[in-house]
Design a protein around this motif. Structure first.
Motif, short mmCIF file in Angstrom:
data_model
loop_
_atom_site.label_atom_id
_atom_site.label_comp_id
_atom_site.label_asym_id
_atom_site.label_seq_id
_atom_site.Cartn_x
_atom_site.Cartn_y
_atom_site.Cartn_z
N ASN A 177 0.81 -1.21 0.00
CA ASN A 177 0.00 0.00 0.00
C ASN A 177 0.84 1.26 0.00
N LEU A 178 2.17 1.13 0.11
CA LEU A 178 3.04 2.29 0.20
C LEU A 178 3.75 2.54 -1.12
N SER A 179 3.96 3.81 -1.39
CA SER A 179 4.84 4.23 -2.48
C SER A 179 5.52 5.50 -2.02
N ALA A 180 6.51 5.94 -2.77
CA ALA A 180 7.24 7.14 -2.37
C ALA A 180 6.32 8.36 -2.32
N LEU A 181 5.22 8.33 -3.08
CA LEU A 181 4.31 9.48 -3.11
C LEU A 181 3.30 9.47 -1.98
N THR A 182 3.12 8.33 -1.33
CA THR A 182 2.08 8.22 -0.29
C THR A 182 2.65 7.94 1.10
N ALA A 183 3.95 8.18 1.26
CA ALA A 183 4.59 7.88 2.55
C ALA A 183 5.51 9.02 2.97
N VAL A 184 5.80 9.05 4.27
CA VAL A 184 6.81 9.98 4.79
C VAL A 184 7.91 9.16 5.46
N ALA A 185 9.07 9.77 5.59
CA ALA A 185 10.21 9.13 6.24
C ALA A 185 10.57 9.93 7.49
N ILE A 186 10.57 9.25 8.63
CA ILE A 186 10.97 9.88 9.89
C ILE A 186 12.25 9.19 10.35
N SER A 187 13.36 9.91 10.32
CA SER A 187 14.64 9.28 10.61
C SER A 187 15.25 9.81 11.90
N VAL A 188 15.93 8.91 12.59
CA VAL A 188 16.70 9.25 13.79
C VAL A 188 18.14 8.85 13.51
N LYS A 189 19.01 9.85 13.39
CA LYS A 189 20.42 9.60 13.07
C LYS A 189 21.29 10.07 14.23
N ASP A 190 22.39 9.36 14.45
CA ASP A 190 23.32 9.76 15.51
C ASP A 190 24.76 9.57 15.06
N THR A 191 25.67 10.08 15.87
CA THR A 191 27.11 9.93 15.60
C THR A 191 27.72 9.02 16.65
N GLY A 192 26.97 8.01 17.06
CA GLY A 192 27.40 7.11 18.13
C GLY A 192 28.31 6.00 17.66
N ILE A 193 28.28 4.89 18.41
CA ILE A 193 29.23 3.80 18.18
C ILE A 193 28.91 2.98 16.94
#
Length: 332
Positions: A177-193
């Protein structure tokens, strides 16, 4: 014969797993209620309102309270996973304000960033719709798990929370049911290990951790990512990981903008059936409260609790704060 025996063993395992998950899911109230009572009592002792405890006794009460909170966190994780496995986890889809959700995470984790001297960057990129059709509580739970991990494994640098339109190159093989036009991306990025390549599949399994040694530096149950993965599926989305050891990690939650299509979730939640007879029996229990002498403009707390002992404990704590109390043993 060997194949038939393997099939039988697999069926027996599935049934045993199902009974285990259902048992733990049903034990939610029975496990949490006595622990909450202990927490309230320990907190009450540590407050030392009567001033009759020594400094050492107050410190012991504070240690009991903190240890109880740690235990409650573990129990909550185990019960959440069990409810998902048993098909008992409920999701409620509503219009969720993206800015409000992000601001809530920023307020919640800014103190942790200040304490560790980390930069905490929060961004909503152009093209993100103002609202998502999803479950506010479950998305919040996923983001709290991911952000808590990032802050735990990052000693210097930054943690970044970004909401953006889904990149066109992302493919959704298990989410039709997902495509790039019907979805959002929520990202959590870090500079950890970071996470070694050979551990990146393992960390999604229950009770598994990248650092699984008994003398490991970082604590935790190893359930947060498992729960997050299953919740993302219930919401019609999924989570991807990109990481290199020493260079940090990036977890990205992909969610449909308008909610999952009918039958699209991998493990749809089943409606919980309430035993009306049990609820009616509980309704017969009456807890003494202040309903007969509440004056105009007085502060009043409503307690909804079916355990008489716990309700009385909560009532006493409210009275200590100078509040009047109304008690109901059922939500109805």
């Amino acid at each position: 014969m060997a194949q038939d025996e393997l099939i039988q063993r697999a069926q027996e395992l599935a049934v045993a797993s199902k009974y285990k998950s259902e048992f733990l899911a049903n034990m939610s109230h029975e496990l949490r209620t006595p622990l909450n009572s202990m927490l309230l009592l320990a907190r009450s002792l540590s407050d030392n309102r009567d001033g009759n405890l020594s400094a050492k006794q107050v410190q012991s009460a504070k240690t009991m309270y903190q240890s109880g909170n740690d235990l409650l966190s573990i129990i909550n994780d185990i019960l959440d996973l069990s409810k998902i496995e048993a098909g008992r986890e409920q999701v409620v889809f509503d219009d969720v304000d993206v800015t409000e959700l992000v601001d809530q995470m920023a307020a919640l984790y800014s103190p942790a960033a200040e304490e560790k001297s980390l930069a905490f960057l929060v961004t909503i990129k152009q093209g993100v719709p103002p609202f998502l059709r999803t479950d506010r509580q479950r998305v919040g739970q996923i983001l709290r798990n991911l952000l808590s991990n990032s802050f735990k494994f990052t000693q210097q640098g930054s943690v970044t929370l970004t909401v953006e339109p889904c990149p066109a190159e992302v493919r959704f093989p298990n989410c039709v049911n997902l495509s790039a036009l019907t979805a959002v991306a929520i990202s959590v990025k870090d500079t950890g290990i970071g996470i070694p390549k050979d551990k990146q599949l393992q960390i999604w399994e229950a009770f598994q951790q990248a650092d699984g040694a008994t003398n490991r530096q970082y604590g935790g149950t190893g359930l947060g990512l498992t729960i997050s993965r299953e919740l993302s599926r219930l919401l019609g989305g999924f989570i991807q990981l990109h990481s290199d050891p020493g260079l940090g990690a990036a977890f990205t939650l992909y969610l449909p903008i308008s909610g999952p299509a009918p039958g699209a979730t991998a493990n749809p939640a089943k409606a919980r059936v309430v035993n009306t007879n049990i609820e009616l029996a509980k309704a017969a229990v009456r807890i003494a409260d202040d309903r007969s002498h509440v004056e105009k403009d007085e502060g009043v707390i409503l307690i909804v609790e079916d355990d008489p002992y716990f309700a009385q404990l909560l009532s006493d704590l409210c009275h200590h704060q100078g509040m009047k109390v109304l008690v109901s043993t059922t939500a109805e």
